[in-house]
Design a protein around this motif. Structure first.
Motif, short mmCIF file in Angstrom:
data_model
loop_
_atom_site.label_atom_id
_atom_site.label_comp_id
_atom_site.label_asym_id
_atom_site.label_seq_id
_atom_site.Cartn_x
_atom_site.Cartn_y
_atom_site.Cartn_z
N ILE A 5 0.84 -1.20 0.00
CA ILE A 5 0.00 0.00 0.00
C ILE A 5 0.88 1.25 0.00
CG2 ILE A 5 -1.56 1.37 1.43
CD1 ILE A 5 -3.07 -1.16 2.06
N ILE A 6 1.94 1.23 0.77
CA ILE A 6 2.85 2.38 0.82
C ILE A 6 3.42 2.64 -0.57
CG2 ILE A 6 5.05 3.25 1.74
CD1 ILE A 6 2.73 3.29 3.77
N ASN A 7 3.84 1.59 -1.26
CA ASN A 7 4.38 1.76 -2.61
C ASN A 7 3.33 2.31 -3.57
OD1 ASN A 7 6.94 0.88 -1.92
ND2 ASN A 7 6.47 -1.25 -2.38
N LEU A 8 2.10 1.82 -3.46
CA LEU A 8 1.03 2.32 -4.32
C LEU A 8 0.74 3.79 -4.06
CD1 LEU A 8 -1.42 -0.73 -4.16
CD2 LEU A 8 -0.09 0.03 -6.14
N ILE A 9 0.75 4.17 -2.78
CA ILE A 9 0.51 5.58 -2.43
C ILE A 9 1.66 6.44 -2.97
CG2 ILE A 9 0.30 7.23 -0.52
CD1 ILE A 9 -1.02 4.90 1.09
N CYS A 10 2.88 5.94 -2.86
CA CYS A 10 4.03 6.67 -3.41
C CYS A 10 3.83 6.94 -4.89
CB CYS A 10 5.32 5.87 -3.21
SG CYS A 10 5.94 5.81 -1.54
#
Length: 69
Positions: A5-10
């Motif tokens: 999720i963090i990577n997607l938000i990035c």
């Protein structure tokens, strides 16, 4: 799943991982506040996904986090 999720938000917000975690934490805090006030609705979780640039498939992540999982 949180790392994903963090990577997607990035990617969706054009930010680094620290900012992405802050955005995610902010959305979770807001949802917890709504839950504590007994005012949480399904569209609030949809809005959190949208605000972070996530597909609605990630609603389950927020539901689990609100349930304490």
């Amino acid at each position: 799943m949180q790392g994903n999720i963090i990577n997607l938000i990035c990617n969706s917000c054009s930010c680094d991982k620290t900012e992405a975690r802050e955005y995610l934490d902010s959305e979770l805090q807001y949802l917890h506040e709504l839950q504590d006030a007994n005012d949480l609705r399904e569209d609030d979780i949809e809005a959190a996904c949208s605000n972070l640039g996530l597909d609605l498939d990630y609603q389950e992540y927020f539901i689990q986090r609100l349930a304490g999982a």
